[in-house]
Every structure is written in structure tokens, then in C-alpha cells.
Design a protein around this motif. Structure first.
Motif, short mmCIF file in Angstrom:
data_model
loop_
_atom_site.label_atom_id
_atom_site.label_comp_id
_atom_site.label_asym_id
_atom_site.label_seq_id
_atom_site.Cartn_x
_atom_site.Cartn_y
_atom_site.Cartn_z
N TRP A 218 0.83 -1.21 0.00
CA TRP A 218 0.00 0.00 0.00
C TRP A 218 0.86 1.25 0.00
N VAL A 219 1.96 1.26 0.75
CA VAL A 219 2.84 2.43 0.78
C VAL A 219 3.36 2.71 -0.63
N VAL A 220 3.80 1.66 -1.30
CA VAL A 220 4.31 1.83 -2.68
C VAL A 220 3.21 2.37 -3.57
N SER A 221 2.03 1.75 -3.49
CA SER A 221 0.91 2.17 -4.34
C SER A 221 0.45 3.59 -4.03
N ALA A 222 0.33 3.90 -2.74
CA ALA A 222 -0.22 5.20 -2.34
C ALA A 222 0.69 6.36 -2.68
N THR A 223 1.98 6.08 -2.92
CA THR A 223 2.91 7.13 -3.29
C THR A 223 3.24 7.12 -4.78
N THR A 224 2.63 6.17 -5.51
CA THR A 224 2.90 6.09 -6.96
C THR A 224 1.61 5.95 -7.76
N THR A 225 1.20 4.71 -8.01
CA THR A 225 0.09 4.45 -8.95
C THR A 225 -1.31 4.63 -8.37
N GLY A 226 -1.45 4.42 -7.05
CA GLY A 226 -2.76 4.54 -6.42
C GLY A 226 -3.70 3.40 -6.73
N THR A 227 -3.16 2.21 -7.01
CA THR A 227 -4.01 1.08 -7.41
C THR A 227 -4.67 0.37 -6.23
N ILE A 228 -4.11 0.49 -5.01
CA ILE A 228 -4.70 -0.19 -3.85
C ILE A 228 -5.58 0.80 -3.09
N SER A 229 -6.86 0.50 -3.06
CA SER A 229 -7.81 1.38 -2.37
C SER A 229 -8.63 0.62 -1.33
N HIS A 230 -8.32 -0.67 -1.15
CA HIS A 230 -9.10 -1.48 -0.21
C HIS A 230 -8.22 -2.59 0.36
N THR A 231 -8.22 -2.73 1.67
CA THR A 231 -7.56 -3.86 2.32
C THR A 231 -8.68 -4.75 2.85
N TYR A 232 -9.02 -4.66 4.13
CA TYR A 232 -10.25 -5.27 4.61
C TYR A 232 -11.32 -4.21 4.80
N VAL A 233 -10.92 -2.94 4.61
CA VAL A 233 -11.83 -1.78 4.58
C VAL A 233 -11.25 -0.82 3.53
N PRO A 234 -12.01 0.18 3.12
CA PRO A 234 -11.45 1.17 2.19
C PRO A 234 -10.29 1.92 2.83
N VAL A 235 -9.25 2.18 2.04
CA VAL A 235 -8.09 2.94 2.50
C VAL A 235 -7.76 3.99 1.44
N PRO A 236 -7.06 5.05 1.79
CA PRO A 236 -6.73 6.08 0.80
C PRO A 236 -5.91 5.51 -0.35
N ALA A 237 -6.32 5.79 -1.56
CA ALA A 237 -5.58 5.30 -2.73
C ALA A 237 -4.28 6.07 -2.92
N LYS A 238 -4.30 7.36 -2.57
CA LYS A 238 -3.11 8.20 -2.71
C LYS A 238 -2.92 9.00 -1.42
N ILE A 239 -1.67 9.21 -1.04
CA ILE A 239 -1.37 10.03 0.14
C ILE A 239 -0.39 11.12 -0.26
N LYS A 240 -0.37 12.21 0.50
CA LYS A 240 0.47 13.36 0.17
C LYS A 240 1.79 13.38 0.93
N VAL A 241 2.03 12.37 1.76
CA VAL A 241 3.26 12.35 2.55
C VAL A 241 4.47 12.26 1.62
N LYS A 242 5.48 13.09 1.89
CA LYS A 242 6.70 13.04 1.08
C LYS A 242 7.40 11.70 1.29
N LYS A 243 7.92 11.14 0.21
CA LYS A 243 8.53 9.81 0.28
C LYS A 243 9.69 9.76 1.27
N ASP A 244 10.46 10.84 1.35
CA ASP A 244 11.60 10.83 2.26
C ASP A 244 11.20 11.03 3.71
N ARG A 245 9.89 11.19 3.94
CA ARG A 245 9.36 11.30 5.31
C ARG A 245 8.68 10.01 5.76
N ILE A 246 8.83 8.93 4.99
CA ILE A 246 8.16 7.68 5.33
C ILE A 246 9.17 6.70 5.94
#
Length: 342
Positions: A218-246
């Protein structure tokens, strides 16, 4: 070899002369006014100063009390593993088989992706090294506030006190806007997982606590393609956190908290206790705010009114009561301080 020995002896002799001279100047200036200087007294002072120097050189920090100091509590020393690394990096990403098997069972992931492949993708996106700010230095005194989400923070007026710490750790969906007087406004590190994500300020480091392989994906997806939007509940597809802050909480550290500190209570640790033990390894002094029930015995969040407050304590996932015993014990041996609010 002889040359090295001579240099060592010269250095030691120089240190002794320096201590003696310093002791002489300081003590003579103090006692000459009232009494005659005594060589015997100077020898005693030299001995005491030398002992203090040797003691100081073995302390893990420059605080008045260093929480990682050995020999203070057998209970603490049995549980605190100085070698454990709290964060996952490209250098320590290989998990032992028993740790990996245990971690996979946490949320019973049915068809997990290969962990090695996932980690490789992860560190192509986010830094694969430890945040230098988290590296403890023996000459420093890092004061940290771990801010939980308890309703006992309401009307506590802890805000300025919390913000006065070097590091302020928060977790999950905890807001600060509108609650600054009680919970403060400063955040340096925010611990969360995909299902508890909230947007963070630009200067805040996100510490992902992965309970499954999908969380890393999800971290990879949410900072790039945004393809993961659901785990066992809906989750943010994209996040604004800077990659070097993760940053990534190490799965082996989760198991360490479960085995060493919780002694197997609950199914796995809560984000709260994970934040506390994390802080023990990166801080020299730790203050806890917003943990436990409020003055009426209710377990709930400070930002909401929950009519079923406290139900989460009996879910079988986390053992909130035992986790409270751990934090209370840490406070009783002066390793942390707990501010209970209202």
C-alpha cells in the motif's frame, strides 16, 4: 606496539594532570578564603572527580536520568533488548523464519506477496536507511512525548508541556487542530497503518506500522500508482506524505514487543504500546500523555463522544489491561512518566 603503549600512557597521564589541575583551581579558589589548602583534601577531591568522570563516561545520555541505563531494574533489563532495531531498512530487512511466520498470522493474510520482492519495491520508493534524527547520541538528552488518544486529555491543558519536548509521537487518526490547548500542536513522528491513516503536515515523519504484507504494498501504491484502495476496509488510494518522510516500523520489533514486553498477552500489540516501546529505544526521557481511562473510568478518544467507549478493550486482539500494567510498571521504576490528565 610499544609506541601505542607509550602514547596511551602519555594520554592517561595528561588526563590525570588535567583533572588534578582543574580540581586544584576550582577547590583552592573556593576554600582559600576560609581555610588553608590541604594536599590531602586535594587528593580526596581528585579521587571523587575521577570517579564522577568514569561514571559519566558509561552513561547512555546526558540527562539527569537515562531510561536505558542498565542495572537500575532487573525487570527492565530482562525485557529491554539494546540490539533491537525499531525501523526496517534495506540492511536489516531479512526476517527470521519464526518471526515471518508469526507476522503473517497477525491479520491472517490469505495469499501474501513475496516479502523480499515487496521490500525491494518498497525501498525503490522510500528511503532504505534509518532517519538520522532517530539515531541516539551518548552526549545528548532527547526528551520525547508519546501522546495517546485517551479522553483523559480533555481539559488537561497539557498542550504547551507536550510541545516542549524534542520529539512528539502521535498515532492513528489523532487530530491536533481544535485541541491544541490540551494535546499540543507539535508532531515529529506519527505512527499509523493504512486503515488508520490521516494526512500529516509536511514536516511530520510517517511511521508505518505494517501488520501484513499488503500494508507495505500500500505504501508503494499510495505514493505512486494509487491502485490499492481497499484492504479489509477502504483505504486512501493516494497520500500526500513526502517519500523521504516515510519510515517503516520493523516487523521483528513488533514481535519483540509482543514476546518480551507483553509476554504473549493479546493477539498482537496495539499501536499505543508499540509507540511506547519504540520511544524507549530512540529517546533518553519519555513522558506519556493520553493513555488509559479518564477520571470516570471511560476508555474513549478525546476528539469524539463514543457511547460504547471501552468496547475495544475486550476484542481479543489487544490486551489493553496488560498493556496498562506494562506502562504502569515502567513508571514505577522511573523509566517513564505518565501524565493522567482528567
Amino acid at each position: 606496539m610499544a609506541t601505542v603503549r607509550r602514547r596511551t600512557l602519555k594520554a592517561l597521564a595528561g588526563l590525570i594532570v588535567f583533572i588534578f589541575f582543574t580540581s586544584f583551581v576550582l577547590n583552592y579558589s573556593h576554600i582559600a578564603v576560609t581555610t588553608t589548602w590541604s594536599p590531602k583534601q586535594m587528593v580526596i577531591e581528585l579521587s571523587e572527580n575521577f570517579k564522577k568522570l568514569m561514571t559519566y563516561s558509561h552513561r547512555p545520555c546526558t540527562c539527569a536520568h537515562c531510561l536505558s541505563q542498565r542495572g537500575v531494574s532487573p525487570w527492565f533489563d530482562e525485557r529491554f533488548n539494546w540490539s533491537m532495531q525499531p525501523l526496517l531498512t534495506a540492511q536489516n530487512a531479512v526476517l527470521e523464519d519464526d518471526t515471518y511466520s508469526w507476522w503473517l498470522r497477525l491479520q491472517r493474510e490469505k495469499r501474501p506477496s513475496d516479502l523480499n520482492d515487496t521490500v525491494k519495491m518498497l525501498f525503490q520508493v522510500v528511503p532504505g536507511h534509518v532517519d538520522p534524527l532517530l539515531e541516539k547520541k551518548p552526549w545528548g538528552c532527547r526528551r520525547c512525548a508519546v501522546v495517546g488518544n485517551s479522553g483523559n486529555l480533555r481539559e488537561s491543558s497539557y498542550g504547551s508541556q507536550i510541545d516542549n519536548h524534542d520529539f512528539v509521537l502521535r498515532m492513528n487518526k489523532a487530530p491536533t487542530a481544535g485541541f491544541e490547548v490540551d494535546v499540543g500542536s507539535k508532531t515529529t513522528h506519527h505512527l499509523l497503518y493504512p486503515e488508520s491513516f490521516r494526512e500529516l503536515a509536511e514536516n511530520v515523519s510517517m511511521v508505518l506500522v505494517p501488520f501484513k504484507t499488503l500494508d507495505l504494498e500500500w505504501v508503494v501504491s499510495a505514493t505512486t500508482t494509487g491502485t490499492i484502495s481497499h484492504t479489509y476496509v477502504p483505504v486512501p488510494a493516494k497520500i500526500k506524505v513526502k517519500k523521504d518522510r516515510i519510515l517503516i516500523y520493523h516487523p521483528a520489533f513488533i514481535k519483540y514487543v509482543f514476546d518480551s514486553w507483553l509476554q504473549g498477552h493479546g493477539r498482537y500489540p496495539s499501536t499505543g504500546i508499540l509507540s511506547v516501546i519504540f520511544s524507549l529505544h530512540i529517546c533518553d526521557e519519555v513522558d506519556l500523555y493520553g493513555f488509559g481511562a479518564d477520571s470516570k473510568g471511560n476508555w474513549h478518544h478525546y476528539w469524539e463522544n463514543n457511547p460504547s467507549a471501552g468496547a475495544f478493550r475486550k476484542t481479543g486482539v489487544h490486551d489493553g489491561d496488560f498493556e496498562s500494567v506494562v506502562t504502569a510498571t515502567l513508571a514505577s521504576i522511573n523509566k517513564i512518566r505518565i501524565f493522567k490528565g482528567r
